[in-house]
Enzyme design. Structure first.
Site, PDB file in Angstrom:
ATOM      1  CB  SER A 117      -0.967  -0.023   1.188  1.00  0.00           C
ATOM      2  OG  SER A 117      -1.893   1.028   1.117  1.00  0.00           O
ATOM      3  CG  ASP A 265      -3.519   2.971  -2.482  1.00  0.00           C
ATOM      4  OD1 ASP A 265      -3.991   2.674  -3.596  1.00  0.00           O
ATOM      5  OD2 ASP A 265      -3.645   2.236  -1.481  1.00  0.00           O
ATOM      6  CG  ASP A 267      -2.673  -1.421  -3.309  1.00  0.00           C
ATOM      7  OD1 ASP A 267      -2.574  -0.290  -2.793  1.00  0.00           O
ATOM      8  OD2 ASP A 267      -3.297  -2.353  -2.774  1.00  0.00           O
TER       9      ASP A 267
END
Length: 509
Positions: A117, A265, A267
């Protein structure tokens, strides 16, 4: 090796490479560890589905982190050694990995995304999926138990590893969703024609949204930034909650006179936005906008959020929109699972969303998909323009706090969990005795206190982190100086606990 140190709730996260200030001995996510995790996932999946590994297909993708290619290769080799067929998606998004398990023509039995993340570039990790959804905490614990054991599968004939393009399929789904939702009378194939939309991918995996989603829909993406994957994340923290990241997007929107700015973000399971006037659409404002769109289509729906949402948001959802606001524990799997539980009990819930930007809609498999949420915003933007109104009109009635602050108090006691819970229990008793304070029932984690004194006019929530020796403290007030006044009263109480480091509270701590 402590395998269970890799568990972070329903994900796996670890140190993948040496970086400044990180000792080599701290690296615990190595190629060998990833290979064993791959074998363990094969064992878990075959047992869960009651099928032989040779009959299974698993997809694997990654974000832009530097450690990604090496670790992904090791993971896939481990899976293939266990006998499954492995599809290598290369650079992908977390939501796309889940969608590969439910999309006809792929329908993978399992999927794994390599990502940590928004964490620093030397970290990495894994998220696991089946067609039933993402792993829960208990699944990750079992996977780690298998990985450290001696009963890992070994196939007589290894499975095949083959490259596959799924991102084109996934992005086509988003494009069709926007076309169908916008239903533009003149330009049905390009409902975003005439709109300038800036994308900030933070050098993660989300750059595809500009050229594979927005441009086919007719949008002008000039001014988009940091679309190139770069696992060092050199331009700003890749986190839609971070002030630096949002300020960077705001400058791009205003500087290029864009109609909307979108930020992901690394991903792409979280997102936020900035409107044409430079107003941020994240945290409570993002929850409010998502709730407004959902409740227009599904009147009376329950909206599940995490515990730190504001009182103004509750009023907006319940009084203005006619919905039900249900606060629950922090953690994206927690809010999703609570939404699933409510629906199973017959209480209609169409949205589960965290202030961090994780948003899962019932219409989309309760998958927390930042790109899908932004697709919904784009549909609303296209409709708003056609009707001559502003996107922000949907949340014009949202009452926002004058001040909000989060402190993270370190717990220095050896057993941080027991100590933190003792602090919470004591504060619950104390708050019930304090003039102008009232404990809010049914907060599901920590203690939330309403502060009704005119000079405070707000609330605070003290909770315990599940994974770290930290007690996050969120405070909001609707009057200037109210947060400081609430903080001062709290300090007087918390000062009696020598296992708490109050330095984060600032003066007087």
């Amino acid at each position: 090796m402590d395998w269970y140190a890799l568990q972070n709730g329903s994900d796996i996260r670890g140190v993948a490479m040496v970086a400044d200030g990180v000792p080599a001995t701290a690296v615990n996510l190595t190629p060998d560890v990833m290979r064993r995790l791959g074998l363990a996932f094969v064992r878990w999946l075959a047992r869960s589905l009651d099928r032989e590994p040779a009959a299974l297909t698993v997809s694997v993708g990654r974000d832009s982190r530097i450690s990604g290619p090496l670790l992904m290769s090791a993971l896939m080799q481990g899976m293939a050694a266990g006998g499954v067929r492995v599809l290598d998606f290369g650079m992908a998004s977390t939501p796309a990995m889940f969608m590969s398990t439910v999309t006809p023509g792929f329908a993978c039995d399992g999927a794994v995304m390599l990502t940590a993340s928004h964490l620093p570039s030397h970290r990495n990790g894994c998220k696991f999926f089946t067609a039933a959804g993402g792993f829960d905490r208990e699944d990750v614990t079992e996977l780690l138990r298998l990985a450290q054991g001696d009963d890992l599968p070994s196939a007589d004939a290894p499975g095949m590893i083959a490259a596959a393009d799924f991102m084109t399929v996934y992005t086509a789904q988003l494009v069709e969703r926007i076309r169908d939702g916008a239903a533009h009378p003149l330009h049905p194939d390009q409902p975003l024609r005439g709109l300038r939309i800036v994308v900030d991918a933070g050098n993660g995996a989300g750059g595809f949204f500009a050229d594979q989603v927005l441009e086919p829909l007719g949008a002008d993406t000039a001014g988009s930034q940091f679309l190139e994957p770069d696992g060092r994340f050199p331009n700003h923290v890749p986190n839609p909650e971070h002030p630096e990241a949002m300020a960077s997007l705001r400058r791009a929107v205003l500087g290029h006179r864009a109609d909307l700015g979108i930020i992901f973000d690394p991903d792409v399971d979280r997102a936020a936005a900035v409107d044409a006037r430079g107003h941020e659409i994240n945290r409570n404002r993002l929850v409010a906008l998502a709730a407004a769109m959902v409740l227009r289509e599904h009147p009376g729906s329950t909206i599940v959020t995490d515990s730190i949402t504001s009182d103004g948001l509750t009023d907006f959802i319940q009084r203005d929109l006619g919905g039900v606001h249900h606060r629950f524990r922090r953690g994206y799997r927690n809010v999703i699972n609570e939404a699933l539980r409510l629906n199973a009990q017959g209480q209609a819930c169409w949205l589960a969303i965290e202030t961090s930007g994780h948003a899962a809609l019932r219409e989309n498999h309760f998958l927390d998909d930042g790109a899908y949420l932004m697709a919904m915003l784009l549909i609303e933007l296209a409709r708003a323009r056609a009707e001559g109104r502003d996107l922000g009109a949907l949340i014009a009635g949202l009452r926002e706090p004058a001040e909000s602050r989060e402190h993270r108090l370190a717990v220095t006691a050896a057993d941080f969990s027991a100590y933190g819970n003792a602090v919470i229990d004591a504060l619950r008793v104390r708050a019930a005795e304090e003039p102008g304070w009232a404990v809010v029932p049914d907060t599901h984690e920590g203690v939330r206190v309403a502060c009704s004194a005119p000079e405070e006019s707000g609330w605070f929530l003290l909770r315990l982190s599940l994974h770290d020796p930290v007690m996050p403290l969120n405070i909001e007030s609707e009057v200037a100086g109210g947060v400081d006044r609430i903080t001062e009263r709290l300090q007087a109480f918390l000062a009696d606990f020598d296992g708490l480091d109050l330095a984060a509270l600032g003066r007087g701590a």
